[in-house]
Design a protein around this motif. Structure first.
Motif, mmCIF file in Angstrom:
data_model
loop_
_atom_site.group_PDB
_atom_site.id
_atom_site.type_symbol
_atom_site.label_atom_id
_atom_site.label_comp_id
_atom_site.label_asym_id
_atom_site.label_seq_id
_atom_site.Cartn_x
_atom_site.Cartn_y
_atom_site.Cartn_z
ATOM 1 N N UNK A 243 1.659 11.433 -10.557
ATOM 2 C CA UNK A 243 0.556 12.376 -10.740
ATOM 3 C C UNK A 243 -0.752 11.678 -11.076
ATOM 4 N N UNK A 244 -0.832 10.381 -10.847
ATOM 5 C CA UNK A 244 -2.069 9.654 -11.069
ATOM 6 C C UNK A 244 -2.665 9.330 -9.698
ATOM 7 N N UNK A 245 -3.918 8.853 -9.680
ATOM 8 C CA UNK A 245 -4.453 8.511 -8.373
ATOM 9 C C UNK A 245 -4.288 7.018 -8.079
ATOM 10 N N UNK A 246 -4.555 6.678 -6.835
ATOM 11 C CA UNK A 246 -4.273 5.320 -6.373
ATOM 12 C C UNK A 246 -5.116 4.280 -7.112
ATOM 13 N N UNK A 247 -6.346 4.679 -7.480
ATOM 14 C CA UNK A 247 -7.207 3.746 -8.228
ATOM 15 C C UNK A 247 -6.562 3.357 -9.557
ATOM 16 N N UNK B 49 3.159 6.040 -2.903
ATOM 17 C CA UNK B 49 4.309 6.810 -3.375
ATOM 18 C C UNK B 49 4.314 6.896 -4.906
ATOM 19 N N UNK B 50 4.008 5.779 -5.557
ATOM 20 C CA UNK B 50 4.002 5.734 -7.027
ATOM 21 C C UNK B 50 2.908 6.649 -7.583
ATOM 22 N N UNK B 51 1.747 6.596 -6.941
ATOM 23 C CA UNK B 51 0.651 7.445 -7.399
ATOM 24 C C UNK B 51 1.063 8.908 -7.339
ATOM 25 N N UNK B 52 1.674 9.280 -6.214
ATOM 26 C CA UNK B 52 2.110 10.660 -6.034
ATOM 27 C C UNK B 52 3.147 11.041 -7.085
ATOM 28 N N UNK C 200 0.811 -1.222 0.000
ATOM 29 C CA UNK C 200 0.000 0.000 0.000
ATOM 30 C C UNK C 200 0.848 1.277 0.000
ATOM 31 N N UNK C 201 1.891 1.312 0.832
ATOM 32 C CA UNK C 201 2.658 2.565 0.924
ATOM 33 C C UNK C 201 3.453 2.812 -0.351
#
Ligand code: GDP
Ligand code: MG
Length: 437
Positions: A400-404, A394-397, A389-390
């Motif tokens: 610039x994409x969201x976690x979904x 970090x990857x989403x951030x 999850x963490x």
């Protein structure tokens, strides 16, 4: 479209463990309706479904363990037979071989002339010459020059001359002088069949005596395509049909009707605007495609062509060893982008056409995926299972994409890996057998 309709019709059967006479009747009725909706000529549709019904009831479809599958096979075999059985090649025996394009304006003659030249150059080691005989629009001549430039094939034109017969003849003279072994004559078309156009194409035809006279037709024009085919065939007695614009949501009905009405083989299909979007017509593959099973073999062939073989071998090894990672995925995306229109390709994957319906897939869709993958560390890429999850956050951030979106990509990646493994193992073999290769 036709695929969906037939899908639905066949679905009635697929779910059933046992087929009764009523089921067969119901299904053939649905199949017939699907064909009619796709602009297949009434008589042909009726004959077709009668034959299917006869075969289904006559065979052991009623007692077999998987009646749905047998029924699908019967429909597929009949559909294949209806579209011509074997694949017909192109006659290249002339010295030089002369290929004459005919068809309405906008059917795709100029585009196909380029595609064919490219195909013959790359696949048959030919040295073709394109000849511009559309004298009515200066832009038409320019268009052929653009096409020729894209594929590095010479174009003969003469803007001073407005006699298409003379241009065609001069083109052939030049081809002989320069050692071109194929001459592809692009001609003018009109929006509808009219006497002047027919007289012109007929004159060119008589003057140059081509080995291959091809009738190019837009598959999207449905029943009209059949009438046009008949008109051209009456005048030219052409050798083959080219079905263009078989990409996107195009109805498949034209392929079935044209073949039945003019009794000439469909030789190639056009599946996009790019020069690579040409495929040899395979009746059985077309039947599969119409039946919604996707054109797997064409896809595999096209992929093989574009993929670096060494790379492919490496990837296969990785898949076999469960070591296929996001770096490989990224490489594949680059390859896919090279292969042409994404939608064309997706449509060829069984099931994917449906799964992706409504989604807007274009090259841009990959940008987001690429951004996400680029935000992974090398070790995360090679071991996607390490993504907790963490890390995902970090990857989403970072991308610039969201976690979904990150989760969705991981899910897709997982599914794809599984599918590839299946295709490589027994599953792929089975699938090929099913396609009746
Ligand atoms: P012509 O008037 O018969 O020479 O037709 P063109 O070759 O100029 O094609 C007419 C239009 O159809 C152009 O915009 C082409 O890019 C497009 N076109 C040709 N073949 C295909 C095809 O297979 N698929 C798609 N989607 N478009 C095509
Ligand atoms: Mg043209």
């Amino acid at each position: 479209n036709l695929s969906e309709k037939l899908d639905k019709a066949l679905h009635v059967l697929k779910g059933h463990g046992q087929i009764t006479e009523i089921n067969v009747a119901e299904t053939t009725k649905e199949v017939r309706r699907a064909l009619l909706d796709a602009d297949v000529n009434f008589k042909i549709a009726k004959e077709f479904t009668n034959k299917v019904k006869e075969k289904a009831l006559g065979s052991d479809v009623l007692t077999t363990l998987q009646p749905g599958q047998l029924m699908v096979k019967i429909v597929k075999d009949e559909l294949t037979a209806l579209m011509g059985g074997e694949t017909e090649g192109i006659n290249l025996s002339g010295k030089p071989t002369i290929v004459l394009m005919s068809g309405l304006q906008g059917s795709g003659k100029t585009t196909f002339s380029g595609k064919l030249a490219n195909f013959l150059k790359n696949k048959k080691s030919k040295n073709p010459l394109l000849v511009a005989c559309d004298v009515y629009r200066p832009a038409a001549i320019d268009q052929l020059h653009v096409v020729g430039g894209q594929i590095n094939v010479e174009v003969y034109s003469d803007k001073e001359n407005n006699d298409p017969v003379a241009i065609a003849q001069a083109g052939i003279v030049q081809a002989k002088a320069n050692g071109n072994d194929v001459v592809i004559i692009d001609t003018a078309g009109r929006l509808a069949v009219d006497e002047k156009m027919m007289a012109e194409i007929s004159n060119i035809h008589k003057a140059i005596e081509p080995q291959e006279t091809l009738f190019v037709v837009d598959a999207m024009t449905g029943q009209d395509a059949v009438n046009t085919a008949k008109a051209f065939n009456d005048i030219l007695n052409f050798d083959g049909v080219i079905l263009t614009k078989l990409d996107g949501d195009t109805r498949g009905g034209a392929a079935i009707s044209i073949k039945s009405v003019v009794d000439k083989p469909i030789k190639f299909i056009g599946t996009g605007e790019k020069m690579e979007a040409i495929d040899v017509f395979h009746p059985s593959r077309m039947a599969e495609r119409i039946l919604g099973m996707g054109d797997v073999i064409s896809l595999v062939e096209r992929a093989q062509e574009q993929f670096d073989e060494e790379e492919a071998r490496k990837i296969q090894k990785k898949i076999a060893k469960n070591k296929f990672g996001f770096d490989d995925f990224l490489k594949q995306i680059q390859q896919i982008k090279k292969m042409g229109n994404i939608k064309d390709l997706m449509g060829m994957i069984p099931g994917a056409g449906k799964a992706l319906k409504g989604l807007d897939i274009d090259d841009d869709a990959f940008k987001h995926i690429e951004a996400i993958i680029h935000s992974m560390t090398p070790s995360e890429r090679s071991t996607p299972s390490s993504l907790n999850a963490s890390r995902k956050k970090r990857i989403a951030k970072g991308s610039g994409r969201n976690i979904q979106e990150v989760n969705q990509l991981l899910k897709q990646f997982d599914q794809m890996s599984k599918m590839m493994k299946m295709m490589q193992g027994g599953g792929g073999k089975k699938m090929m057998q099913m396609m009746g290769n």
